[in-house]
Write a protein that holds these residues in place. Structure first.
Motif, mmCIF file in Angstrom:
data_model
loop_
_atom_site.group_PDB
_atom_site.id
_atom_site.type_symbol
_atom_site.label_atom_id
_atom_site.label_comp_id
_atom_site.label_asym_id
_atom_site.label_seq_id
_atom_site.Cartn_x
_atom_site.Cartn_y
_atom_site.Cartn_z
ATOM 1 N N ILE A 1 57.131 44.266 64.929
ATOM 2 C CA ILE A 1 58.580 44.164 64.928
ATOM 3 C C ILE A 1 59.180 45.528 65.256
ATOM 4 C CG2 ILE A 1 60.591 43.498 63.578
ATOM 5 C CD1 ILE A 1 58.550 41.260 64.084
ATOM 6 N N ASN B 1 60.918 48.439 62.692
ATOM 7 C CA ASN B 1 60.481 48.253 61.313
ATOM 8 C C ASN B 1 59.011 48.617 61.224
ATOM 9 O OD1 ASN B 1 62.683 46.758 59.599
ATOM 10 N ND2 ASN B 1 62.778 45.900 61.645
ATOM 11 N N PHE C 1 56.858 38.099 58.214
ATOM 12 C CA PHE C 1 57.639 39.273 58.587
ATOM 13 C C PHE C 1 58.970 39.311 57.844
ATOM 14 C CE2 PHE C 1 61.410 40.463 60.996
ATOM 15 C CZ PHE C 1 61.291 41.842 60.872
ATOM 16 N N ALA C 2 59.667 38.184 57.827
ATOM 17 C CA ALA C 2 60.979 38.149 57.179
ATOM 18 C C ALA C 2 60.852 38.482 55.697
ATOM 19 C CB ALA C 2 61.623 36.785 57.378
ATOM 20 N N ARG D 1 58.449 40.296 54.257
ATOM 21 C CA ARG D 1 58.101 41.716 54.125
ATOM 22 C C ARG D 1 59.334 42.596 54.327
ATOM 23 N NH1 ARG D 1 56.541 45.303 57.949
ATOM 24 N NH2 ARG D 1 56.204 43.672 59.499
ATOM 25 N N ALA D 2 60.137 42.256 55.338
ATOM 26 C CA ALA D 2 61.339 43.039 55.604
ATOM 27 C C ALA D 2 62.337 42.935 54.448
ATOM 28 C CB ALA D 2 61.983 42.573 56.903
ATOM 29 N N LEU E 1 61.109 45.077 51.562
ATOM 30 C CA LEU E 1 61.346 46.492 51.829
ATOM 31 C C LEU E 1 62.798 46.859 51.528
ATOM 32 C CD1 LEU E 1 59.339 47.053 55.141
ATOM 33 C CD2 LEU E 1 58.914 48.143 52.932
ATOM 34 N N PHE E 2 63.710 45.964 51.884
ATOM 35 C CA PHE E 2 65.119 46.222 51.613
ATOM 36 C C PHE E 2 65.385 46.266 50.111
ATOM 37 C CE2 PHE E 2 69.293 44.388 50.571
ATOM 38 C CZ PHE E 2 70.114 45.355 51.120
ATOM 39 N N GLY F 1 67.186 38.807 54.441
ATOM 40 C CA GLY F 1 66.146 39.266 55.351
ATOM 41 C C GLY F 1 65.715 38.224 56.351
ATOM 42 N N THR G 1 67.175 44.234 60.765
ATOM 43 C CA THR G 1 66.061 43.341 60.432
ATOM 44 C C THR G 1 66.270 41.960 61.031
ATOM 45 O OG1 THR G 1 65.504 44.495 58.384
ATOM 46 C CG2 THR G 1 64.892 42.174 58.531
ATOM 47 N N SER H 1 65.742 42.071 64.783
ATOM 48 C CA SER H 1 64.316 42.104 65.117
ATOM 49 C C SER H 1 63.667 40.737 64.934
ATOM 50 C CB SER H 1 63.602 43.145 64.250
ATOM 51 O OG SER H 1 64.066 44.440 64.527
ATOM 52 N N LEU H 2 64.022 40.070 63.843
ATOM 53 C CA LEU H 2 63.470 38.739 63.598
ATOM 54 C C LEU H 2 63.873 37.771 64.708
ATOM 55 C CD1 LEU H 2 62.050 36.636 61.795
ATOM 56 C CD2 LEU H 2 64.231 36.343 60.589
#
Length: 523
Positions: A13, A16, A28-29, A31-32, A35-36, A83, A118, A121-122
């Motif tokens: 991504i 990120n 991915f969503a 994980r992002a 992280l937020f 996210g 984010t 990117s998604l």
């Protein structure tokens, strides 16, 4: 189109930290989003009401949302995108269907600008995946408050719209908050923002649309969410419910202490009778796959009355379904303790005197026992003409805590008060409810029997099914089905002076039969 056989994966991504090659959109969503959340304080998270949906729950929500969708052009709305976990789950679920849609359009609203990169990117990765599957993909991301958006305020159905959401939850001031003012059709008392999300998106749902929310259970009953329920049921036909029995296991990563439900609904063109609601229940995420399914007539879920209460079912027929009496028909009334401490400071005392009487607080009321004094409170209140309106007649009554921790074995914590404290009147603090006979006197067996019945497992199952908050609502007590007073008094004669919950259930079973205490599935 034929179902795509390759797994739905992305590589990395941009912008990120890269994930493993072959990471799914959902992973991915998630994980992002994590992280937020780890990058903000707990206070910031609570202030924004921002709690990320676990991937397994997101997938569970999305699959049931799209199961019956066969539209060639699908529009998906996420009014509080976070996210992007729920959006990723919906896209994956659509691409897993045997007949793929020709196009997917996403409309995402997210107020926190830190999450916009984010989501961008998604969506770029979703574009790649959909292109590989031969599905056209378009998206719009709006960094604004959905409730104040043109779409929400216009409130007109959007053809083919699927809505999925895990909205923020926090209370609003209906007098000063613009969201509450602009969505006044769904406001009563002190509104919670998540209820406005539910109502506003319900208005956007067309007859061929679908709707899914994961939210606290408090919307299902009580006056504060009455306008929300009426708005929802005007535009939606609820077809599925899932309840999480544990307060901790649905959002375990964020330690959310709420009883949570997932609701699915279809846009309603006309009202239909004879419909069933699919109901499932699990402790949390770990046993989600093992949840059994019930098909329950919709009239057992949604009350066809002015309150439109939504009730979680138990297996089989409830014993209480045959009860037709209420507190009112027995000549009884439930009231709230009239002593509001900060308004009555000048009358409350730490030590007794010639003109004081006992003041009972929530801490004095345990399960089937009253302990006064405990020497940890201001336990005395003056009894004078100036504050007579804050006092109640010292007579037998049932006392109960208005708030009871959900981890308690029984939702109701109550005790029979037999009128034994000194004084012609007593003080009851505002966090207590009391059941009494206006203009009369409850007998000791009535008080003991009613207190025991309220703490019994049969009533506990009923209250947990209709109430998702810690508050024991006086309205719920007023509408609570009850057996005849002869049965209540017979229970009172059976229970010992300080009964355990086991002794209470034994007394109830002896008077009502073994079916009274059989444990059934309830949330």
């Amino acid at each position: 189109m034929e179902k795509r056989q390759q797994p739905i994966t992305v590589k990395s991504i941009p912008g990120n930290p890269p994930g493993d090659w072959g990471e799914s959109l959902l992973d991915f969503a998630h994980r992002a989003g994590r992280l937020f959340v780890t990058g903000i304080t707990r206070d910031e998270q609570k202030a924004a009401g921002q709690f990320m949906t676990p991937p397994k729950i997101a997938k569970f929500m999305a699959r049931r949302l799209v199961q019956s969708v066969d539209l060639p052009h699908v529009r998906v709305l996420e009014p509080s995108a976070g996210g992007g976990v729920l959006i990723a789950a919906v896209v994956e679920a659509l691409l897993e269907k045997p007949d793929l849609p020709a196009s997917i359009e996403l409309l995402l609203y997210e107020q926190d600008q830190r999450l916009i990169p984010t989501l961008e990117s998604l969506c770029r990765s979703i574009t790649e995946v959909c292109t590989a599957a031969g599905v056209r993909f378009d998206y719009v991301i709006r960094c604004e408050d959905f409730l104040l958006s043109e779409l929400a305020l216009r409130g007109e159905p959007v053809e083919g719209l699927l809505t999925i959401a895990n909205p923020p939850f926090f209370k609003l001031n209906k007098a000063s908050d613009e969201r509450a003012r602009r969505h006044a059709y769904a406001v009563y008392g002190q509104p919670n923002v998540y209820g406005l999300f539910m109502a506003a998106t319900a208005r956007l749902t067309p007859a061929n649309g679908r709707w899914c929310f994961i939210v606290p259970r408090s919307w299902m009953n009580g006056r504060y969410f009455k306008a929300v329920r009426h708005t929802m049921l005007r535009y939606l036909s609820m077809d599925s419910l899932h309840a999480f029995e544990s307060r901790r296991d649905s959002f375990e990563e964020d330690a959310v202490l709420q009883e949570t439900v997932i609701a699915w609904a279809t846009g309603r063109a006309v009202r239909e009778s004879g419909l069933n609601v699919l109901f499932t229940c699990s402790q949390g995420v770990s046993d989600l796959d093992q949840a059994s399914v019930q098909a329950v007539p919709s009239e057992r879920i949604v009350a066809d009355d002015g309150d439109a209460t939504v009730t979680l079912p138990s297996e089989g027929v409830s014993l209480m379904d045959a009860w037709s009496a209420t507190l009112a028909s027995h000549g009884l009334k439930v009231s709230t303790g009239p002593v509001v401490a900060f308004r009555c400071k000048e009358y409350i005392r730490a030590q007794p005197s010639h003109d004081t009487v006992p003041l009972l607080w929530m801490q004095h009321v345990g399960q089937q026992e009253i302990n006064w004094p405990v020497f940890k409170k201001l336990e005395h209140v003056r009894a004078t003409a100036a504050n007579a309106w804050t006092l109640v007649v010292n007579t037998p009554m049932v006392l109960m805590r208005r708030f009871s921790p959900k981890e308690n074995p029984r939702r109701v914590t109550c005790a029979p008060y037999l009128g034994t404290l000194p004084g012609a009147v007593i003080g009851l603090e505002n966090h207590l409810n009391y059941i009494h006979r206006p203009g009369g006197r409850m007998s000791l067996s009535e008080v003991r029997g009613l207190s025991a019945l309220l703490a019994s497992s049969v009533v506990d199952r009923h209250l947990r099914a209709i109430a998702g908050s810690t508050q024991i609502n006086a309205g719920e007590l007023r509408s609570l089905p009850l057996p005849s007073m002869n049965i209540i008094e017979a229970i009172g004669c059976r229970v010992p002076e300080f009964p355990t919950l086991e002794a209470i259930d034994a007394a109830v079973e002896a008077e009502l039969g073994p079916s009274a205490t059989v444990r059934t599935v309830a949330a």
